[in-house]
Every structure is written in structure tokens, then in C-alpha cells.
Enzyme design. Structure first.
Site, short mmCIF file in Angstrom:
data_model
loop_
_atom_site.label_atom_id
_atom_site.label_comp_id
_atom_site.label_asym_id
_atom_site.label_seq_id
_atom_site.Cartn_x
_atom_site.Cartn_y
_atom_site.Cartn_z
N HIS A 1 -7.34 8.23 12.27
CA HIS A 1 -7.07 6.82 11.99
C HIS A 1 -5.59 6.49 11.85
CE1 HIS A 1 -11.44 6.48 10.31
NE2 HIS A 1 -11.38 6.50 11.63
N THR B 1 -16.35 12.10 2.51
CA THR B 1 -16.52 10.99 3.45
C THR B 1 -17.93 10.45 3.35
OG1 THR B 1 -16.50 10.33 5.79
CG2 THR B 1 -17.02 12.63 5.31
N GLN C 1 -9.85 11.52 8.38
CA GLN C 1 -9.92 10.08 8.56
C GLN C 1 -8.83 9.38 7.72
OE1 GLN C 1 -14.26 10.26 7.44
NE2 GLN C 1 -14.40 8.61 8.93
N ASN C 2 -8.13 10.14 6.92
CA ASN C 2 -7.13 9.57 6.02
C ASN C 2 -5.81 9.33 6.74
OD1 ASN C 2 -9.05 9.79 3.98
ND2 ASN C 2 -8.35 11.84 3.41
N VAL C 3 -5.08 8.32 6.31
CA VAL C 3 -3.80 8.01 6.93
C VAL C 3 -2.62 8.51 6.11
CG1 VAL C 3 -4.71 5.99 8.15
CG2 VAL C 3 -3.72 5.70 5.87
N ASP C 4 -2.90 9.10 4.93
CA ASP C 4 -1.81 9.66 4.12
C ASP C 4 -1.38 11.01 4.69
OD1 ASP C 4 -3.41 11.88 2.83
OD2 ASP C 4 -4.55 10.17 2.05
N PRO D 1 -19.16 14.41 -4.50
CA PRO D 1 -19.82 14.20 -5.79
C PRO D 1 -20.97 13.21 -5.70
CG PRO D 1 -17.67 13.15 -5.76
CD PRO D 1 -17.76 13.99 -4.53
N ARG E 1 0.84 -1.20 0.00
CA ARG E 1 0.00 0.00 0.00
C ARG E 1 0.88 1.26 0.00
NH1 ARG E 1 -5.34 -0.22 0.79
NH2 ARG E 1 -5.37 1.87 1.66
#
Length: 274
Positions: free
Chosen positions: A131, A215, A114-117, A241, A79
Site C-alpha cells: 500500500h 490483519t 499492508q502498512n505504510v509505516d 488477538p 498523520r
């Protein structure tokens, strides 16, 4: 740019800009959709290649790591390889600019993700991660953070490349207790980081406007932040969207964040500079 939007959406963007320009406390929650616009696959996307036979939900758990730590570690390294060259998009940059502008306009914007990037940070934002962080590792036994020697002299994209190069697929043992290192990510069934959740709860409970970007509003407890904000009198704006059937939303901007956010920021700036 506004001419490319539908008349209904143009009206909604104007409405949202007026509301935000008149507010001093704003809370923004971002999800997988904003990163997907930068080419980062979501958990709902089908696995590819060697990982086609697995579901993400079956790998991102403590049980899976205890059963086969090598498998889970290799999956996360895969990943990391998938996203190491991904860059922030115009929505990330607009949020970063807005966060910087709030100091001038006497507003306060709390950015929760909420993103881990690390795309928000790459763009220049300060974000609270609910997260966890894809590019950090910690011990599965004693929770101590692991820092690769190659990471100490580098930041940003080079740090991400070093993380992959230094760790590869080989499991890393903790120098404190001998346990295996794992990604510093909140897995299914685990509780959110206490400090990050307290920051999110406080920002949602005290904001005047809560913005949900990209989200699905399906993953709890983060999905409950909009409800918490609404209960405390905040207006709710959704940018997606594919809008969610969420009854607490006051304004829906049914378009990609990369298109809406720069337009929204431009209008907010115009209103605040009058």
C-alpha cells in the site's frame, strides 16, 4: 513467558513452531494490528482534533485530492506527525531476526506488509509494501518521486522528521511537470504497485506456510493471498488477538503479535538447532 499464556495457546504455539521449523518457504503478511501495538492509529480509529469531522475513507482518494489537494496534503502531514516518533515493537524485531536467521537455516521468508509505516525496516527487515510508503512523495501527474534536500543525508527517524520539517503544510510542485506532489500511498480505488503485488502473489502461491499477522483479512486483493496460499497446499497461521472468521486458517494464535512472535521464534530456533 509461556506460563502467561493459556494452556490452549501454549499448545498452538508449539504446533505452529513445529510446522514452521519443518518448512523451507514461508510467507508473512502483516497488517495494521502489528503497528497498532507500537501506537500507530489504524484507519478504523476515530479521527481526532481538527480532523474529527472527516472520515479517512473520504480523504485517501484521488477524487479528494483533485477536489482539495491542500486538505488532503495537510491531513497526511498530520498523520506523519502522529507516527514520526513511533518505534518497532517486539513483533517487528522478532520478524527481522527470523528473516536474518533463515539464511542460516536454509529457509526463505518473504515479508509482505499492508502498512505504510517503516517499522519493519527500522527493525532490520526487508519488506514488500503493498500500500505504499508514508514517508515518500510522488507527483500526482507524472509519478516521479520527490526527494527533499534534507532527506538525502539522513535515514530512519531523522529522515521522517526532515520530511515533516521540509514539507510542512505547503503543497510541493513537481519540477518536471508542475503537478502537485502527493504521498506515495495507494489510495482507495487505486491499483496496487505491480511489482509489489507480483512478489506477494508469487510468495503466497509458492510458500509452504502462510502467516497472517494483525490483519482483518477484509481488504482485497491482499486478503486473497491466504486463499491463494491454501489453494496451492500451504498451511495458514493467523496471529491476531481478535481472530477473523476465516475458514482457511489452520492454526489460530489469539494473542498480540508482540507477545506471540518472540515466543514462536524462540521455539523455532530451538527446533532448528537440534
Amino acid at each position: 513467558m509461556l506460563a502467561e499464556l493459556s494452556p490452549k495457546l501454549v499448545v498452538e504455539v508449539h504446533h505452529a513452531a513445529k510446522l514452521l521449523a519443518a518448512s523451507s518457504r514461508i510467507c508473512v503478511l502483516t497488517g495494521a494490528g502489528i503497528s497498532a501495538e507500537s501506537g500507530i492509529p489504524t484507519f478504523r480509529d476515530k479521527q481526532t482534533g481538527l480532523w474529527e469531522q472527516y472520515r479517512a475513507e473520504d480523504l485517501a482518494t484521488c477524487t479528494a485530492f483533485a477536489r482539495d489537494p491542500q486538505l488532503v496534503w495537510s491531513w497526511y502531514q498530520w498523520r506523519r506527525q502522529l507516527v514520526h516518533n513511533k518505534m518497532p515493537n517486539s513483533a517487528h524485531y522478532a520478524l527481522a531476526q527470523w528473516q536474518q536467521d533463515t539464511e542460516v537455516y536454509k529457509q526463505h521468508l518473504t515479508l509482505i506488509t499492508q502498512n505504510v509505516d517503516d517499522l519493519h525496516e527500522q527493525a532490520g527487515s526487508t519488506a514488500t509494501h503493498l500500500h505504499g510508503h508514508l514517508w515518500r512523495n510522488r507527483c500526482s501527474q507524472c509519478d516521479v518521486l520527490y526527494n527533499s534536500p534534507l532527506d538525502t543525508q539522513s535515514t530512519g527517524q531523522s529522515q521522517r522528521l526532515n520530511s515533516i520539517a521540509s514539507d510542512d503544510d505547503k503543497l510541493i510542485k513537481c519540477t518536471h511537470c508542475g503537478g502537485y506532489m502527493r504521498p506515495d500511498i495507494v489510495w482507495f480505488g487505486e491499483v496496487l504497485p505491480v511489482q509489489a503485488w507480483q512478489t506477494a502473489e508469487s510468495a503466497a502461491a509458492n510458500c509452504e506456510v502462510f502467516i497472517s499477522i494483525g490483519t482483518s483479512s477484509l481488504v482485497y486483493p491482499a486478503a486473497g493471498l491466504a486463499q491463494l496460499a491454501r489453494q496451492n497446499g500451504a498451511k495458514i497461521i493467523e496471529i491476531n488477538p481478535n481472530p477473523t472468521p476465516n475458514t482457511v486458517v489452520d492454526i489460530t494464535l489469539a494473542e498480540k503479535a508482540g507477545i506471540v512472535m518472540p515466543l514462536l521464534l524462540k521455539q523455532i530456533d530451538g527446533l532448528l538447532q537440534r
